[in-house]
Motif scaffolding. Structure first.
Motif: not given
Length: 907
Positions: A572, A576, A580-581, A584-585, A587, A589-590, A595
């Motif tokens: 991942v 990315q 974007t990373l 995701r963090y 949210d 979602l990593l 995470q």
């Protein structure tokens, strides 16, 4: 024609002589300034202005839509997550806008008004047709050359077509991108057109009423050439160059270009240069600011002014006082050192960040401060004019910033800064008071006994000092807590109230330890005189323990190792981008390894940031893009020997070996000396690493300041006083209170953000600035001989490294391959994760004790600081050799005996 028709035509065309009181939105910046010149009696060619009303009437359907699309774009990316292939580029949209304008018919009313105004000038009059944009010739942005002008135009049809081409030039890609850079909406701009009698030029050129290179406001600079002035403006000729003392008209410098083989060229006479200087001085007085003036001399010798606009590149003058008025003498009799550069900060500080700095510095009261260009400057005139003060300054300043020390050394010969016995100064209240050499105020003296006692205690009981310093964080965090619920007014009071006690507590608790460490190192250096070279002691400071910044960087490396060991997380990160990373963090979602690991890291270090002394800057916990980018960089490290933890361990081993060697060598003098050397060096290693802790703790305070202020900002958004919560950082404490009482802050915030954007683009920051605007280093560099060869700076960390250059001006999202030579303007702790994989460090700013130099030594990488213009003279991809001991950077394969381009290192 009825009265309504006459009013419409009058709004389409206005004589230049009637423009003095017009609105810039109607006639644009260029026409407005020409109108003011004409109304004041200056020689301006006759003509008229086709107003922005005509442009808006002629603007084709679809143009507003293209402008709105442009406003949604972010240069270099997009604001909605779509890829570059999903959306048109600014260049494509600008081209479509131009095509619309070129192909659209001109309304009959506009065509008629334009032709009638031209015919009134006389049949077949030769004219110049010049663009005059509403975003042009402004105090903060000149837009020089962004729109087109057309010379030597004759005939109604040709004038109409030239006007159409001027309109289209509002939408060149360069003009669109310039508006992007200056934060100007594409939907708000419009274009007027100036039509003037064309003056056949015998001589023409450009004049600046202040020196744009050095910032000296008392010099006029003239570039001249035979023929029309656009040759000088465009740079297509080597002009004749004059430097004139503005007040007297005395020619200070006169440079003529070499002959071109086509016969002698008529030159500008000294008397003409003096007359131009006098005229331009009157122009400056008219506009109240230094001006960039374009001029023409016709065949009869008459001078005509064809344009005047503010010089936007000058660094702002130091000012004080809440009203923004300039209370500093304009004779250059004050000298300011840029304190934010000493902190490794080249970017501007938000207005509320400045308010925080003022809250601290004004209370301490030792120095006078100014904040030109949204940066903090310290008035050094009192200490320079004091005999003991200047000795102290010349001893200490080279350690903090070698280039600044060299400039100050050169400045001491100036009679304005001669030593004085009695030095009256103007206080903040406007009264006269004796100047001091920084002896301190009551607030500072109150801290002194406790500080000295703590200093002694640190040297005697270093372990207890370490425990005390590290235990302070828990107490500090408790002091920062504001009981909830709290009103916005109470939050402002809390923020203002915690600054002073927090500052005092941090100083008393964390500064004595590293101070004792460096004093012990200085004592060791004295004991080792005649035994070891002082440079050898640099190795002792490598791999220091108890350095919170080093610990942070190594923790980040451990996190990268854990992510690299998890195949899903590694994939991942390598696929990315940091933005974007980060999304995701935030949210959640990593992949789990990333995470949870990042959450733990940010729990301890999330209060940090790039440019972290400014509470207006987002913390890593809010925007972890930078940290995620660093992790991705670390995942590219393949060679185990380049692993940061191994490099740090090797640095510590080398330091211990150097301590043993120095102790053994001193034993040849006496056992007592050897024991003292060992004690001093061990204490230095135990305590010096604490030097990062004061800032670490105070940034904790600033993070809480930011959190509380964002809550206040959210309240102001709900009340409709500002647009976004972080707009709060573009007002000060008092203005925020006024907003809470109901005042609208939108206009003030917009104005401040515009200034901030302008300062973000500034690449040269004067490290030493006089009160008349003189950039002292620029004056010295302009006079310095230029030679090919190496770049030179102050040696900061010994060793040599050969590698490819990577120039980075902003660490957020930066990519650095292992072993590359990191070339930067300056650094603060937010940059240091990059150091772990760098082959060497080259900085434009700093001295041997500046942050970047210290951390580079601790990591054992070669480093040079104070290299003038390194980020522009070196280019990404070049292979260079960095010699950290000699303080030089050479292109790989260059001769070893080459002379440095510029050497401002103090000798």
């Amino acid at each position: 024609m009825d009265s309504a028709g006459r009013r419409a035509q009058e709004s389409l065309v206005v004589e230049l002589s009637a423009l003095g009181s017009a609105q810039v939105s109607l006639v644009g910046g260029k026409a407005l300034n020409l109108g003011k010149l004409a109304a004041a009696g200056f020689p301006v060619p006759d003509g008229f202005c086709l107003t922005t009303v005509a442009y808006r009437m002629a603007a084709p359907a679809g143009l507003d839509g293209l402008a709105a699309q442009l406003d949604t774009l972010v240069p270099g990316g997009s604001s909605d997550g779509t890829t570059a292939t999903d959306r048109p580029t600014p260049g494509e949209l600008a081209r479509q806008a131009r095509e619309l304008i070129v192909s659209a018919p001109i309304p009959a009313a506009v065509d008629a008004a334009l032709r009638a105004a031209y015919a009134a000038m006389g049949p077949s009059t030769v004219v110049a047709v010049r663009s005059s944009a509403t975003a042009e010739d402004l105090p903060f942005a000149s837009f020089a050359g962004q729109q087109d002008s057309f010379l030597n135009i004759a005939g109604g049809d040709a004038v109409v077509q030239s006007v159409r081409r001027c309109w289209a030039s509002l939408w060149t890609e360069r003009a669109v991108m310039y508006r992007f850079a200056n934060g100007i909406s594409q939907r708000t701009v419009s274009l007027a057109v100036v039509v003037q009698e064309f003056v056949a030029a015998a001589q023409a050129g450009v004049l600046f009423t202040a020196n744009p290179v050095t910032g000296v406001r008392t010099e006029t600079v003239i570039d001249a050439s035979a023929g029309p002035g656009h040759a000088v403006v465009s740079g297509s000729v080597n002009p004749e160059h004059f430097l004139v003392e503005s007040a007297s008209g005395r020619i200070l410098q006169h440079t003529t270009p070499p002959p071109n083989g086509r016969g002698p060229r008529p030159g500008l006479a000294d008397a003409q240069a003096m007359d131009l200087t006098a005229t331009a001085g009157s122009v400056q007085r008219l506009f109240g600011a230094p001006q960039d003036v374009e001029w023409v001399i016709d065949a009869g010798g008459k001078v005509w002014l064809t344009q005047s606009r503010p010089i936007t590149a000058l660094y702002p003058l130091p000012v004080t006082g809440t009203d923004g008025g300039d209370s500093r003498p304009q004779d250059g009799s004050r000298v300011y050192l840029c304190g934010t550069l000493l902190q490794g900060l080249t970017r501007p500080i938000t207005p509320l960040g400045i308010a925080v700095l003022k809250a601290i510095t004004d209370r301490k009261g030792k120095w006078d401060y100014a904040y030109p260009g949204l940066r903090m400057y310290i008035d050094l005139a009192p200490i320079i004019r004091n005999k003991r003060g200047r000795r102290y300054l010349l001893r200490i300043l080279p350690l903090a910033d070698g280039r600044a020390a060299a400039v100050i050394s050169a400045l001491l010969a100036d009679p304005r800064f001669a030593v004085r016995k009695h030095q009256p100064r103007r206080t903040r209240q406007g009264r006269t008071a004796p100047e001091t050499s920084g002896a301190g105020t009551a607030a500072s003296l109150a801290l002194l006994p406790g500080f000295l006692w703590a200093l002694i205690g640190a040297a005697v009981r270093p372990r207890a000092e370490l425990e005390r310093a590290h235990a302070y964080q828990e107490r500090l965090e408790a002091e920062l807590v504001l009981p909830e619920p709290a009103t916005a007014v109470r939050r402002l009071e809390h923020v203002r109230g915690i600054l002073d006690p927090a500052f005092d507590g941090v100083v008393l608790t964390t500064v004595p330890g590293p101070t004792a460490g460096y004093l012990m190192l200085a004592l060791a250096r004295r004991l080792l005189r005649g035994i070891a070279d002082p440079r050898e002691l640099e190795t002792v400071l490598r791999g220091l323990p108890h350095n919170v910044t080093t610990e942070m960087d190594l923790e980040l490396w451990k996190l990268a190792e854990a992510i690299g060991a998890d195949s899903a997380a590694r994939a991942v990160f390598l696929a990315q981008n940091p933005g974007t990373l980060a999304g995701r963090y935030l949210d959640g979602l990593l992949p789990q390894a990333a995470q949870s690991g990042l959450r733990e890291f940010l729990a301890r270090y999330g209060h940090r940031a790039v440019a972290e002394i400014d509470p207006g800057m987002p913390r890593w916990s809010e925007q972890p893009d930078h940290i995620l980018g660093m992790i991705t960089n670390y995942l590219r490290v393949q060679d185990p020997e380049q692993a940061p933890d191994r490099q740090f361990a090797r640095a510590a081993e080398h330091a211990d070996a150097r301590v043993r060697s120095l102790v053994e060598r001193s034993r040849g003098r006496s056992r007592l000396r050897a024991r003292l050397v060992q004690l001093c060096l061990c204490r230095a290693r135990q305590l010096s690493g604490l030097r990062e802790l004061p800032k670490f703790y105070f940034v904790l305070v600033l993070a809480e300041v930011r959190r509380q202020l964002l809550t206040v900002g959210a309240d102001l958004v709900r009340a409709g006083r500002i647009n976004d919560a972080d707009d709060i950082f573009f007002v000060d404490f008092d203005e925020a209170r006024v907003g809470l009482r109901g005042a609208d802050l939108h206009g003030l915030v917009a104005e401040r953000r515009q200034v901030y954007r302008r300062e973000m683009q500034r690449r040269r920051i004067p490290r030493i600035l006089l009160s008349d605007g003189t950039d002292v280093e620029a004056v010295l560099l302009a006079a310095a001989p230029h030679a090919d060869g190496a770049l030179a700076g102050t040696p900061a960390s010994a060793g040599t490294a050969t590698g490819k250059v990577r120039v980075i001006t902003d660490p957020v999202g930066a990519r650095l391959e292992p072993g590359e030579i990191l070339v930067v303007p300056s650094t603060d702790p937010g940059w240091t994760p990059l150091f772990l994989t760098a082959g060497a460090l080259v900085m434009e700013m700093g001295g041997v004790i500046s942050h970047g130099a210290v951390v580079a030594r601790e990591y054992g990488i070669p480093a040079i600081v104070g290299v003038p213009d390194a980020t522009t003279l070196l280019h990404t991809g070049e292979t260079v050799v960095v010699d950290g001991a000699a303080g030089t950077v050479r292109l790989a394969g260059a001769e070893r005996h080459a002379e440095p381009l510029v050497d401002l290192t103090p000798h």
